[in-house]
Scaffold this motif. Structure first.
Motif, PDB file in Angstrom:
ATOM      1  N   LYS A  64       3.709  10.696  39.637  1.00 56.36           N
ATOM      2  CA  LYS A  64       3.069   9.965  38.496  1.00 56.36           C
ATOM      3  C   LYS A  64       4.194   9.706  37.427  1.00 56.36           C
ATOM      4  CE  LYS A  64      -1.423  11.944  38.284  1.00 56.36           C
ATOM      5  NZ  LYS A  64      -2.333  12.672  37.753  1.00 56.36           N
ATOM      6  N   VAL A  65       5.478  10.684  37.316  1.00 60.68           N
ATOM      7  CA  VAL A  65       6.485  10.268  36.404  1.00 60.68           C
ATOM      8  C   VAL A  65       7.436   9.027  36.910  1.00 60.68           C
ATOM      9  CG1 VAL A  65       8.903  11.335  35.776  1.00 60.68           C
ATOM     10  CG2 VAL A  65       6.532  12.874  35.791  1.00 60.68           C
ATOM     11  N   LYS A  66       7.484   8.902  38.262  1.00 58.70           N
ATOM     12  CA  LYS A  66       8.310   7.970  38.884  1.00 58.70           C
ATOM     13  C   LYS A  66       7.864   6.707  38.516  1.00 58.70           C
ATOM     14  CE  LYS A  66      11.302   6.078  41.857  1.00 58.70           C
ATOM     15  NZ  LYS A  66      12.455   5.595  41.497  1.00 58.70           N
ATOM     16  N   ILE A  67       6.338   6.612  39.190  1.00 59.96           N
ATOM     17  CA  ILE A  67       5.512   5.554  38.671  1.00 59.96           C
ATOM     18  C   ILE A  67       5.761   4.849  37.184  1.00 59.96           C
ATOM     19  CG2 ILE A  67       3.375   4.124  38.810  1.00 59.96           C
ATOM     20  CD1 ILE A  67       2.976   5.898  41.386  1.00 59.96           C
ATOM     21  N   SER A  68       5.484   5.892  36.345  1.00 60.64           N
ATOM     22  CA  SER A  68       5.600   5.368  35.064  1.00 60.64           C
ATOM     23  C   SER A  68       7.046   4.991  34.697  1.00 60.64           C
ATOM     24  CB  SER A  68       5.273   6.858  34.031  1.00 60.64           C
ATOM     25  OG  SER A  68       4.058   7.214  34.414  1.00 60.64           O
ATOM     26  N   PHE A  69       7.924   5.727  35.131  1.00 59.82           N
ATOM     27  CA  PHE A  69       9.284   5.420  34.733  1.00 59.82           C
ATOM     28  C   PHE A  69       9.824   3.751  35.254  1.00 59.82           C
ATOM     29  CE2 PHE A  69      13.804   5.184  35.647  1.00 59.82           C
ATOM     30  CZ  PHE A  69      14.173   5.368  34.601  1.00 59.82           C
ATOM     31  N   ASP A  70       9.227   3.686  36.475  1.00 60.62           N
ATOM     32  CA  ASP A  70       9.397   2.335  37.090  1.00 60.62           C
ATOM     33  C   ASP A  70       8.684   1.250  36.647  1.00 60.62           C
ATOM     34  OD1 ASP A  70      11.300   3.555  39.168  1.00 60.62           O
ATOM     35  OD2 ASP A  70       9.729   3.465  40.656  1.00 60.62           O
ATOM     36  N   VAL A  71       7.581   1.453  36.331  1.00 63.90           N
ATOM     37  CA  VAL A  71       6.701   0.333  35.535  1.00 63.90           C
ATOM     38  C   VAL A  71       7.480   0.094  34.153  1.00 63.90           C
ATOM     39  CG1 VAL A  71       4.335   0.048  34.305  1.00 63.90           C
ATOM     40  CG2 VAL A  71       4.720   0.889  36.782  1.00 63.90           C
TER      41      VAL A  71
END
Length: 140
Positions: A64-71
């Motif tokens: 969740k953190v990685k996807i949020s950061f990437d987006v």
């Protein structure tokens, strides 16, 4: 290094099926590489290190953190290129797809690795077995 690869990369076929294949292969290799780096505790590039550390600090799932950061990075890039250049540049379908799915892909690969292999940095294992008082002499 990029100059070296530019010499041979131009000879690769560029038809759509080949591009999809290149994307899938590179996506899987990146997922494996980041999952390995996360498991080993390696200081990887900041764009991968930040989500790993933040997920530990706030006790949230890495995916969740990685996807949020990437987006967020994707949206920032789109906004900046749109504002500065007048159009969005450098954000293809693969980039957008990777931003929304890479975190989950890394988590899935990491979970699969965890079922078969236990990876721990040498110093962590040394401290577990010998205590912290001998940690500075690990490997000697």
């Amino acid at each position: 290094m990029l100059d070296v690869h530019e010499m041979w990369i131009g000879v690769l076929p560029t038809a759509l099926p080949w591009r999809v294949l290149y994307f899938v292969i590179s996506y899987l290799l990146i997922c494996i590489g980041i999952a390995l780096s996360n498991r080993c505790g390696l200081p990887i590039i900041p764009t991968d290190l930040f989500p790993r550390e933040l997920s530990e600090i706030i006790s949230a799932k890495y995916s969740k953190v990685k996807i949020s950061f990437d987006v967020i990075c994707l949206a920032t890039t789109a906004a900046l290129t749109g504002f500065i250049l007048g159009h969005i540049y450098g954000l293809g379908i693969g980039t957008v797809l990777a931003a929304f799915t890479m975190g989950k892909g890394i988590a899935m690969v990491g979970n699969a690795m965890d079922k078969h292999v236990a990876i721990a940095p040498y110093i962590t294992e040394h401290i577990k077995h010998h205590g912290t008082h001998k940690a500075q002499y690990a490997g000697h």
